[in-house]
Write a protein that holds these residues in place. Structure first.
Motif, PDB file in Angstrom:
ATOM      1  N   SER A  37       0.130   2.729   5.199  1.00 11.24           N
ATOM      2  CA  SER A  37       1.348   2.854   4.401  1.00 11.24           C
ATOM      3  C   SER A  37       1.029   3.573   3.102  1.00 11.24           C
ATOM      4  O   SER A  37      -0.028   3.349   2.492  1.00 11.24           O
ATOM      5  N   GLN A  38       1.946   4.416   2.646  1.00 10.12           N
ATOM      6  CA  GLN A  38       1.787   5.068   1.364  1.00 10.12           C
ATOM      7  C   GLN A  38       1.942   4.088   0.208  1.00 10.12           C
ATOM      8  O   GLN A  38       1.577   4.399  -0.924  1.00 10.12           O
ATOM      9  N   GLY A  39       2.458   2.882   0.483  1.00 13.67           N
ATOM     10  CA  GLY A  39       2.606   1.880  -0.555  1.00 13.67           C
ATOM     11  C   GLY A  39       1.368   1.048  -0.784  1.00 13.67           C
ATOM     12  O   GLY A  39       1.354   0.197  -1.676  1.00 13.67           O
ATOM     13  N   TRP A  79       7.658   1.646  -3.346  1.00 15.48           N
ATOM     14  CA  TRP A  79       7.731   2.997  -2.789  1.00 15.48           C
ATOM     15  C   TRP A  79       8.018   2.938  -1.301  1.00 15.48           C
ATOM     16  O   TRP A  79       7.185   2.472  -0.520  1.00 15.48           O
ATOM     17  N   PRO A  80       9.190   3.422  -0.855  1.00 14.25           N
ATOM     18  CA  PRO A  80       9.480   3.494   0.579  1.00 14.25           C
ATOM     19  C   PRO A  80       8.773   4.682   1.209  1.00 14.25           C
ATOM     20  O   PRO A  80       9.056   5.828   0.875  1.00 14.25           O
ATOM     21  N   ASN A 189       0.298   3.474  -5.276  1.00 12.99           N
ATOM     22  CA  ASN A 189      -0.290   4.827  -5.333  1.00 12.99           C
ATOM     23  C   ASN A 189       0.466   5.736  -6.291  1.00 12.99           C
ATOM     24  O   ASN A 189       0.424   6.967  -6.156  1.00 12.99           O
ATOM     25  N   ALA A 190       1.150   5.153  -7.281  1.00 11.81           N
ATOM     26  CA  ALA A 190       1.960   5.935  -8.213  1.00 11.81           C
ATOM     27  C   ALA A 190       1.120   7.015  -8.883  1.00 11.81           C
ATOM     28  O   ALA A 190      -0.001   6.775  -9.336  1.00 11.81           O
ATOM     29  N   GLY A 191       1.683   8.224  -8.937  1.00 15.24           N
ATOM     30  CA  GLY A 191       1.029   9.344  -9.581  1.00 15.24           C
ATOM     31  C   GLY A 191       0.098  10.136  -8.684  1.00 15.24           C
ATOM     32  O   GLY A 191      -0.442  11.159  -9.115  1.00 15.24           O
TER      33      GLY A 191
END
Length: 253
Positions: A37-39, A79-80, A189-191
């Protein structure tokens, strides 16, 4: 990273020339499924490993088939994931039942439906893939892409042939895409800008496998056929063992 619920481009264009490739080389094959997951901030290293596995297999002509399944249980934590699907979470849950673990986590890597481990573990991945390649494959499969049409009815149509399909098996067919990249503005994974390969963009199970047939998959309109492959693999319904696999490019040549 553990399950958070438990811990707190270019459009495809018509293609005309079908192409096929038989699976089941003399040694064996490895189907490598990554649940990610990207989250999840533990997932990018596993996705980088999946990219390396896929790239090395292409360079060396090895029958190793990589699939990145993006699950949706991280989506409400900032984050979806644009590639997430509840069906991929359900697939991971089916594996958990088969393994008797009862729980989900990311990143999880599974080789040939029977060996699972943390998806960023390079040593375990190398060992599991090498072992799978030495085992005799039992069921040859051939695939051909007969249509990859653009427009609102975006679809990939695949004909398949299975030599002596065993009982209680299903044929899984996935369209995977390489070279996907996007920014992640929120969540763990913000940024970061994440680049991912062999992301599953469409998936179906054809039920009890017949000796031959046709499968139609609806794919996103922005799928790039030049960067997409179809992976087909035959799997026992009960113990999840995979007994045959192959892949073919969506775009000829």
């Amino acid at each position: 990273m553990t399950d958070p619920s438990r811990t707190g481009s270019n459009s495809a264009r018509p293609q005309s020339s079908p192409q096929a490739r038989d699976a089941t080389p003399a040694g064996g094959f490895a189907v490598v499924e990554l649940f990610t997951s990207q989250g999840c901030n533990s997932c990018p290293p596993a996705e980088e490993l999946l990219t390396e596995i896929e790239r090395e297999a292409r360079q060396e002509g090895q029958p190793v088939y990589a699939l990145g399944f993006h699950v949706d249980y991280w989506d409400d934590l900032g984050w979806p994931d644009p590639f997430a699907d509840a069906a991929y979470t359900a697939r991971q849950q089916a594996y958990a039942r088969a393994f008797g673990s009862g729980g989900l986590y990311t990143p999880q890597m599974i080789v040939n439906g029977t060996v699972e481990f943390v998806g960023s573990d390079r040593r375990r991945a190398a060992t599991a893939i090498a072992a799978a390649l030495t085992e005799a494959a039992t069921t040859p499969i051939a695939l051909s892409v007969t249509e990859a049409a653009g427009g609102d009815g975006q679809r990939v149509v695949v004909d398949y042939r299975i030599e002596r399909p065993p009982g209680q098996t299903v044929l899984n067919v996935a369209v995977v895409e390489r070279g996907l990249e996007n920014d992640v503005p929120r969540g763990e994974n913000a940024g970061r800008t994440l680049r991912q390969d062999n992301v599953v963009r469409a998936f179906t199970s054809a039920g009890q496998a017949a000796p031959s047939g046709r499968v139609e998959l609806t794919v996103p309109p922005n799928l790039d056929p030049e960067q997409a492959s179809v992976v087909g693999y035959l799997q026992h319904h009960a113990n999840r063992a995979i007994v045959g696999a192959t892949a073919v490019e969506v775009a000829p040549g």
